[in-house]
Design a protein around this motif. Structure first.
Motif, mmCIF file in Angstrom:
data_model
loop_
_atom_site.group_PDB
_atom_site.id
_atom_site.type_symbol
_atom_site.label_atom_id
_atom_site.label_comp_id
_atom_site.label_asym_id
_atom_site.label_seq_id
_atom_site.Cartn_x
_atom_site.Cartn_y
_atom_site.Cartn_z
ATOM 1 N N LEU B 92 0.855 -1.577 -0.015
ATOM 2 C CA LEU B 92 -0.248 0.160 -0.073
ATOM 3 C C LEU B 92 0.902 1.124 0.083
ATOM 4 O O LEU B 92 0.478 2.183 -0.539
ATOM 5 N N ALA B 93 2.017 1.185 0.516
ATOM 6 C CA ALA B 93 2.686 2.572 0.925
ATOM 7 C C ALA B 93 3.490 2.844 -0.835
ATOM 8 O O ALA B 93 3.874 4.025 -1.018
ATOM 9 N N ASP B 94 3.986 1.501 -0.771
ATOM 10 C CA ASP B 94 4.097 1.324 -3.323
ATOM 11 C C ASP B 94 3.610 2.295 -3.505
ATOM 12 O O ASP B 94 3.300 3.584 -4.907
ATOM 13 N N ARG B 95 1.920 1.791 -3.661
ATOM 14 C CA ARG B 95 0.758 1.940 -4.398
ATOM 15 C C ARG B 95 0.399 3.844 -4.006
ATOM 16 O O ARG B 95 0.774 4.757 -4.691
ATOM 17 N N ALA B 96 0.887 3.868 -2.523
ATOM 18 C CA ALA B 96 0.235 5.246 -2.003
ATOM 19 C C ALA B 96 1.693 6.254 -2.909
ATOM 20 O O ALA B 96 1.380 7.899 -2.164
ATOM 21 N N ARG B 97 2.531 6.021 -2.807
ATOM 22 C CA ARG B 97 4.164 7.017 -3.021
ATOM 23 C C ARG B 97 4.046 8.034 -4.104
ATOM 24 O O ARG B 97 3.350 7.702 -5.509
ATOM 25 N N GLY B 98 3.659 9.215 -3.788
ATOM 26 C CA GLY B 98 3.306 10.321 -5.273
ATOM 27 C C GLY B 98 2.383 10.311 -5.437
ATOM 28 O O GLY B 98 1.742 10.566 -6.707
ATOM 29 N N ALA B 99 0.896 9.768 -4.657
ATOM 30 C CA ALA B 99 -0.248 9.692 -5.611
ATOM 31 C C ALA B 99 -0.843 10.412 -4.075
ATOM 32 O O ALA B 99 -0.666 10.682 -2.762
ATOM 33 N N SER B 100 -1.817 11.738 -4.699
ATOM 34 C CA SER B 100 -2.374 11.954 -3.579
ATOM 35 C C SER B 100 -3.444 11.422 -2.747
ATOM 36 O O SER B 100 -4.102 10.479 -3.944
#
Lengths: 425, 169
Positions: B92-100
């Motif tokens: 999830l952290a990887d998915r959320a990296r650089g995303a709003s």
């Protein structure tokens, strides 16, 4: 919609496999209990639920802008069914710079819920930029399976080159029959006084030159020069470029071309465009605001297309490259085929002015200064002076523009050639 | 926040493993797993998280094997859930990296994980009851063979499920 198993599912499978194997090898039932959460999570892959339902719309705050301006991309998602995790990747074309916000978003939506997300993109370089695709990835509750899709809408941003206002531009040597701003050698209706001759039947009273008539005892009239427009063809060199975008010699040439087009069109001239490179394209000369749009649109797409072939300008129709036209050749003079084409036009009697965008200045601006590069730049500059002198020896007026100096400064270097111009009509 | 969740999972694993044994090789493997966890949390690399999870598992298995403790239920279930949380949080952290982010992304993930935990606890109770009943019916020489066959079948079934999950529909 494309369904995939996520890398997370494979990781859980690996860990569960290790746990089960170790449990058997070491005869420790606790390790089966360690594997149990992973096994249960993977078991959810066997359940076939309905596909998530949603609608996505995206819009741009502007579809036409100038270089350096910013637009906002707004994406709206409406979920018809619950969505555990939605990942979105908005369009960010190559060369565009993210100004505010982020082009990726993740969201959790309940049924009937809507979410809006936006970000700002700055376009430092001209062109037609596609902003129509939004990539969507939906994950199931435990993140083990995804559904992927691309939503495509016909949205594009047309980024026009920036115009520099020009007060003085090269004057054409020949004029056209339509009314314009240039004083023609032909006599007729106009403001500029021309010849004085004896009155003839048909002359109007307001043409009578009373001072000459009183002095000579006969009626004399003042003839006036007609004010005419001209055809200007902007011939852009798209054979080669140097420098780093958005300040390559071609980018600077395009900005010069669009500024010249705006200046000549404001003088009621007919302006055309000829892109000379791997592909030859043109816009027929015409006047008015619509013509500005056509020329700017043609310049948007100007790009270097590599070729070994030297294109023959004889293939360009006469209505595009009329013999009466002023041909303004805008070039960095990196490829000899372009200078040969300009010399060929001059030899065929065209009125040609060469505006050289100095590649030396552009290259120096793009690289880190060093003594070796400085020496190379000076040698290159010397070599180019020889090339320019060669063109001048053939009678071509050559203007050299060394960015970042203003374009206007380069244009005023051209001596005023003729005050009264031969006319076509 | 997602990184914090992954760090919490790693911390929980350390807390669950540390009291199990004091053997230094096992603790060294646990330390290596922790270092890989830190790498995974910092970079979002899933392979590091998977390797860390496997190393934690090996350390726990070694500890169980060395100490020969009586059968526990809560601790292994806790280890299994913490491993799952670690993998899920790093992903999830990887998915959320650089995303709003919009909506309660972490809270929703945590809620789903708690539900899964409850399901796992119930399933564990059921499995233990079944295993106790089955153990009395089995003969001692057949048990290792059955265990090996059962493990093979379980892993094969999981792989088949993952393969089936990739099909559209």
């Amino acid at each position: 919609m494309t369904a995939r198993v996520t890398p997370l599912a494979l990781s859980i499978l690996a860990v569960a496999g290790w746990a089960v194997s170790l449990a058997v090898l070491l005869a420790r039932p606790e390790l089966l209990l360690v594997a149990l959460p992973g096994v249960l999570a993977l078991a959810t892959l066997g359940r076939r639920g309905p596909l998530p339902r949603y609608t996505i719309t995206h819009r741009l705050s502007a579809d036409r802008l100038f270089e350096g301006e910013t637009l906002t991309v707004t994406v709206t998602v409406e979920a018809a069914s619950p969505i555990a995790l939605l990942e979105l990747r908005g369009p960010l074309p190559a060369g565009a710079v993210l100004r505010a916000g982020r082009p990726r978003a993740i969201m959790v939506l309940r049924a009937g819920e809507a979410a809006e997300w936006s970000y700002d993109v700055r376009f430092p370089r001209r062109g037609v930029h596609d902003l129509g695709a939004v990539a969507v990835r939906i994950r199931d509750r435990l993140g083990l399976r995804t559904w992927e899709r691309r939503h495509v809408a016909p949205l594009a941003a047309r980024v026009f080159p920036r115009i520099v206002p020009l007060r003085s531009v090269p004057r054409p040597a020949r004029t056209q029959p339509s009314v314009g701003d240039y004083v023609s050698s032909a006599l007729g209706e106009g403001i500029e006084p021309g010849d004085v001759r004896q009155f003839a039947p048909g002359d109007r009273i307001k043409q009578v030159n009373w001072r000459a008539s009183l002095r000579l005892g006969q009626l004399y009239v003042t003839e006036r020069h007609r004010e005419r427009n001209a055809d200007v063809v902007l011939m852009l060199d798209t054979l080669a470029e140097v420098g780093a975008p958005p300040e390559t010699t071609l980018d600077l040439g395009v900005r010069a071309a669009v500024s010249l087009a705006a200046a000549y069109l404001a003088r009621k001239d007919r302006v055309g465009l000829l892109s000379y490179g791997g592909v030859i394209s043109w816009v027929r000369p015409a006047s008015g605001l619509v013509q500005y749009e056509r020329v700017a649109d043609g310049l948007l797409r100007a790009d270097v297309v590599f070729t070994y072939v030297a294109k023959d300008l004889l293939r360009v129709p006469t209505r595009v490259l009329s013999p009466q036209a002023l041909v303004l050749a805008i070039t960095p003079l990196l490829d000899r085929r372009f200078s040969r084409a300009a010399l060929d036009l001059a030899a065929r009697g065209f009125d040609v002015v060469v505006l050289v965008v100095s590649p030396v200045a552009v290259t120096r601006a793009a690289i880190r200064p060093s003594p070796a590069d400085d020496l190379a730049g000076r040698l290159w500059d010397l070599e180019r002076r020889g090339d320019l002198a060669e063109l001048r020896r053939h009678g071509l007026p050559v203007l050299e523009w060394r960015p970042p100096e203003p374009l206007e400064a380069a244009l005023v270097d051209l001596p005023r050639r003729r005050v009264r111009l031969p006319s076509a009509g | 926040m997602t990184r914090l969740l992954a760090a919490a999972a790693a911390g929980a694993l350390v807390l669950l493993l540390a009291p199990t044994t004091s053997a230094s090789p096992v603790l060294a493997v646990g330390g290596l797993a922790l270092a890989l966890c830190a790498l995974a949390i910092a970079t979002g690399w899933r392979w590091a998280a998977t390797a860390a999870a496997v190393l934690f598992l090996i350390a726990y298995a070694a500890a169980l094997s060395i100490e020969s403790r009586p059968l526990e239920v809560a601790r292994p279930l806790g280890v299994g859930l913490a491993l799952l949380l670690l993998l899920g949080a790093v992903d999830l952290a990887d998915r959320a990296r650089g995303a709003s982010r919009h909506g309660r992304v972490v809270a929703a993930a945590l809620g789903r994980f708690v539900l899964l935990g409850a399901g796992v606890a119930a399933a564990a109770m059921l499995a233990l009851a079944l295993a106790t009943a089955l153990a009395s019916a089995l003969t001692a020489p057949a048990a290792p063979l059955l265990a090996a066959a059962g493990a093979l079948a379980a892993v094969w079934a999981l792989a088949a499920l993952v393969r089936r999950g990739a099909r559209p529909g």
